[in-house]
Structure formats: structure tokens, C-alpha cells
Design a protein around this motif. Structure first.
Motif, PDB file in Angstrom:
ATOM      1  N   UNK A   6      28.397  42.801  -2.028  1.00  0.00           N
ATOM      2  CA  UNK A   6      28.834  43.056  -1.003  1.00  0.00           C
ATOM      3  C   UNK A   6      29.992  44.430  -0.905  1.00  0.00           C
ATOM      4  N   UNK A   7      28.754  45.755  -0.530  1.00  0.00           N
ATOM      5  CA  UNK A   7      29.085  46.819  -0.546  1.00  0.00           C
ATOM      6  C   UNK A   7      30.511  47.252  -0.396  1.00  0.00           C
ATOM      7  N   UNK A   8      30.987  46.883   0.874  1.00  0.00           N
ATOM      8  CA  UNK A   8      32.371  47.686   0.867  1.00  0.00           C
ATOM      9  C   UNK A   8      32.818  46.609   2.142  1.00  0.00           C
ATOM     10  N   UNK A   9      34.218  46.909   1.622  1.00  0.00           N
ATOM     11  CA  UNK A   9      35.427  45.482   2.787  1.00  0.00           C
ATOM     12  C   UNK A   9      36.106  46.722   3.531  1.00  0.00           C
ATOM     13  N   UNK A  10      36.637  46.370   3.958  1.00  0.00           N
ATOM     14  CA  UNK A  10      37.759  46.880   5.009  1.00  0.00           C
ATOM     15  C   UNK A  10      38.379  46.581   6.886  1.00  0.00           C
ATOM     16  N   UNK A  11      38.955  46.253   6.904  1.00  0.00           N
ATOM     17  CA  UNK A  11      39.739  45.816   8.338  1.00  0.00           C
ATOM     18  C   UNK A  11      38.584  45.431   9.335  1.00  0.00           C
ATOM     19  N   UNK A  12      38.383  44.837   9.128  1.00  0.00           N
ATOM     20  CA  UNK A  12      37.033  44.816  10.493  1.00  0.00           C
ATOM     21  C   UNK A  12      34.886  45.441  10.650  1.00  0.00           C
ATOM     22  N   UNK A  13      35.256  45.278   9.489  1.00  0.00           N
ATOM     23  CA  UNK A  13      34.208  46.411   8.085  1.00  0.00           C
ATOM     24  C   UNK A  13      33.572  45.225   6.781  1.00  0.00           C
ATOM     25  N   UNK A  14      32.099  44.807   7.409  1.00  0.00           N
ATOM     26  CA  UNK A  14      31.748  44.765   5.583  1.00  0.00           C
ATOM     27  C   UNK A  14      30.266  45.474   5.866  1.00  0.00           C
ATOM     28  N   UNK A  15      29.825  45.895   4.764  1.00  0.00           N
ATOM     29  CA  UNK A  15      28.354  45.940   4.284  1.00  0.00           C
ATOM     30  C   UNK A  15      27.874  45.793   3.347  1.00  0.00           C
ATOM     31  N   UNK A  16      27.067  45.227   3.176  1.00  0.00           N
ATOM     32  CA  UNK A  16      25.838  44.448   2.787  1.00  0.00           C
ATOM     33  C   UNK A  16      24.534  45.651   2.240  1.00  0.00           C
ATOM     34  N   UNK A  17      24.756  45.310   0.791  1.00  0.00           N
ATOM     35  CA  UNK A  17      24.226  46.426  -0.056  1.00  0.00           C
ATOM     36  C   UNK A  17      22.451  46.490   0.179  1.00  0.00           C
ATOM     37  N   UNK A  18      21.421  47.218   0.649  1.00  0.00           N
ATOM     38  CA  UNK A  18      20.866  46.744   1.431  1.00  0.00           C
ATOM     39  C   UNK A  18      20.475  47.083   2.510  1.00  0.00           C
ATOM     40  N   UNK A  19      21.276  46.546   3.075  1.00  0.00           N
ATOM     41  CA  UNK A  19      21.217  46.237   5.261  1.00  0.00           C
ATOM     42  C   UNK A  19      21.968  47.385   5.453  1.00  0.00           C
ATOM     43  N   UNK A  20      21.473  47.730   6.654  1.00  0.00           N
ATOM     44  CA  UNK A  20      22.324  48.878   7.393  1.00  0.00           C
ATOM     45  C   UNK A  20      23.610  48.152   8.572  1.00  0.00           C
ATOM     46  N   UNK A  21      23.050  47.213   8.468  1.00  0.00           N
ATOM     47  CA  UNK A  21      24.491  46.747   9.479  1.00  0.00           C
ATOM     48  C   UNK A  21      25.553  46.887   9.288  1.00  0.00           C
ATOM     49  N   UNK A  22      26.923  46.593  10.044  1.00  0.00           N
ATOM     50  CA  UNK A  22      27.880  46.430   9.958  1.00  0.00           C
ATOM     51  C   UNK A  22      28.553  45.293  10.229  1.00  0.00           C
ATOM     52  N   UNK A  23      28.711  44.721   9.605  1.00  0.00           N
ATOM     53  CA  UNK A  23      29.889  43.002   9.964  1.00  0.00           C
ATOM     54  C   UNK A  23      31.206  43.278  10.549  1.00  0.00           C
ATOM     55  N   UNK A  66      31.742  30.932  -0.931  1.00  0.00           N
ATOM     56  CA  UNK A  66      32.831  31.708  -1.304  1.00  0.00           C
ATOM     57  C   UNK A  66      33.357  31.754   0.227  1.00  0.00           C
ATOM     58  N   UNK A  67      34.186  30.978   0.381  1.00  0.00           N
ATOM     59  CA  UNK A  67      34.399  31.385   1.798  1.00  0.00           C
ATOM     60  C   UNK A  67      35.813  32.462   1.682  1.00  0.00           C
ATOM     61  N   UNK A  68      36.123  33.253   2.239  1.00  0.00           N
ATOM     62  CA  UNK A  68      37.030  34.370   2.680  1.00  0.00           C
ATOM     63  C   UNK A  68      37.928  33.640   4.219  1.00  0.00           C
ATOM     64  N   UNK A  69      38.804  33.799   3.762  1.00  0.00           N
ATOM     65  CA  UNK A  69      39.707  33.334   4.773  1.00  0.00           C
ATOM     66  C   UNK A  69      40.095  34.291   5.537  1.00  0.00           C
ATOM     67  N   UNK A  70      39.832  35.907   5.393  1.00  0.00           N
ATOM     68  CA  UNK A  70      41.042  36.439   6.555  1.00  0.00           C
ATOM     69  C   UNK A  70      41.582  37.477   5.208  1.00  0.00           C
ATOM     70  N   UNK A  71      42.028  38.566   5.815  1.00  0.00           N
ATOM     71  CA  UNK A  71      42.511  38.986   5.597  1.00  0.00           C
ATOM     72  C   UNK A  71      43.881  38.642   5.490  1.00  0.00           C
ATOM     73  N   UNK A  72      44.863  38.053   6.211  1.00  0.00           N
ATOM     74  CA  UNK A  72      45.520  37.616   6.151  1.00  0.00           C
ATOM     75  C   UNK A  72      46.028  36.117   6.053  1.00  0.00           C
ATOM     76  N   UNK A  73      44.793  35.610   5.337  1.00  0.00           N
ATOM     77  CA  UNK A  73      44.399  34.234   5.701  1.00  0.00           C
ATOM     78  C   UNK A  73      44.811  33.444   6.588  1.00  0.00           C
ATOM     79  N   UNK A  74      44.268  33.984   8.010  1.00  0.00           N
ATOM     80  CA  UNK A  74      44.766  33.079   9.216  1.00  0.00           C
ATOM     81  C   UNK A  74      43.498  32.459   9.122  1.00  0.00           C
ATOM     82  N   UNK A  75      42.045  32.486   8.689  1.00  0.00           N
ATOM     83  CA  UNK A  75      41.221  31.008   8.999  1.00  0.00           C
ATOM     84  C   UNK A  75      41.109  30.196   8.403  1.00  0.00           C
ATOM     85  N   UNK A  76      41.796  28.481   8.541  1.00  0.00           N
ATOM     86  CA  UNK A  76      41.794  27.545   8.258  1.00  0.00           C
ATOM     87  C   UNK A  76      40.288  27.172   7.179  1.00  0.00           C
ATOM     88  N   UNK A  77      40.243  26.157   6.038  1.00  0.00           N
ATOM     89  CA  UNK A  77      39.273  25.305   5.983  1.00  0.00           C
ATOM     90  C   UNK A  77      39.432  23.786   5.605  1.00  0.00           C
TER      91      UNK A  77
END
Length: 122
Positions: A6-23, A66-77
Motif C-alpha cells: 500500500x503506497x499511500x494512505x490519507x483520509x478517503x484515499x488509498x493507493x496500491x503500488x502497481x495500480x493506478x486506481x485511487x481507492x 489485516x482489517x483496517x477499522x477506519x481512521x477513527x475506528x468507527x467500523x466494527x468487526x
């Protein structure tokens, strides 16, 4: 096949190395990644990540999820989701998203067959 960094992470945006999509939210596994569309399984912050959200990754033969629950951990598991992974012989880490990405990248760099789902906002 290795798990992509995972090349980068910021609020609302993630980039995966080798992929041109911003998730906004994404799924990653050895050899690939795609948008994690919560509408596919009816996922919401509560009750949270469902086994159905992880089936695709489990089928890729991962050893760790690995499960990422969000920046403020609002997503439950829910416990049922963790149990689903453990019953399939998969280690699971549930963390705040920035920590989850760091852990995922560390495991991927070690050559672990790791997959993940990451929520990049709340």
C-alpha cells in the motif's frame, strides 16, 4: 505471488503500488487489489465487516488478514467475522487503519501471504 504494497494512505484515499486506481476503501491480496464496495454485502459501520466481505480474500490462499477499522475506528468487526477467519486457519489483525496499513506492509515485505480490507475514512 506477493502481496502488493500500500503506497499511500490519507483520509478517503488509498493507493496500491502497481495500480493506478485511487481507492476510498480497498481489498488487497497476493497479486491484486480492488475497490471494497460495501454495497455488495450490505456492510455498514455497525455491525461492520462481514465474513462475506472477506470470502474473496480467503479464496486467494492468504495466511493472514489485516482489517483496517477506519481512521477513527468507527467500523466494527464482529466476533463472528474473526471466528470465520480463524476457522479457516487464517491469522487476523484488527487495527486502526493507519496501523493496519503499516502492519500489512511489514508482513507483505516479509513475504507473508497477507490480504486485507481497509476503510480510509471515519
Amino acid at each position: 505471488m506477493s502481496s502488493p504494497e500500500i503506497a499511500s494512505l490519507s483520509w478517503g484515499q488509498m493507493k496500491v503500488k502497481g495500480c493506478y486506481t485511487t481507492y476510498k476503501d480497498c481489498k488487497v491480496w497476493p497479486g491484486g487489489s480492488r475497490t471494497w464496495d460495501w454495497r455488495e454485502t450490505g456492510t455498514n459501520h455497525s455491525p461492520g465487516v462481514q465474513p462475506a466481505d472477506l470470502e474473496e480474500i480467503v479464496q486467494k490462499g492468504v495466511k493472514t488478514v489485516v482489517i483496517g477499522r477506519g481512521m477513527s475506528e468507527a467500523l466494527q468487526v464482529p466476533t463472528s467475522t474473526v471466528d470465520y477467519l480463524k476457522k479457516n486457519g487464517i491469522d487476523v489483525l484488527v487495527l486502526q487503519t493507519e496501523k493496519a496499513v503499516a502492519e500489512y506492509n511489514a508482513l507483505a515485505a516479509q513475504g507473508v501471504k497477507v490480504g486485507g480490507v481497509f476503510h480510509s475514512t471515519c
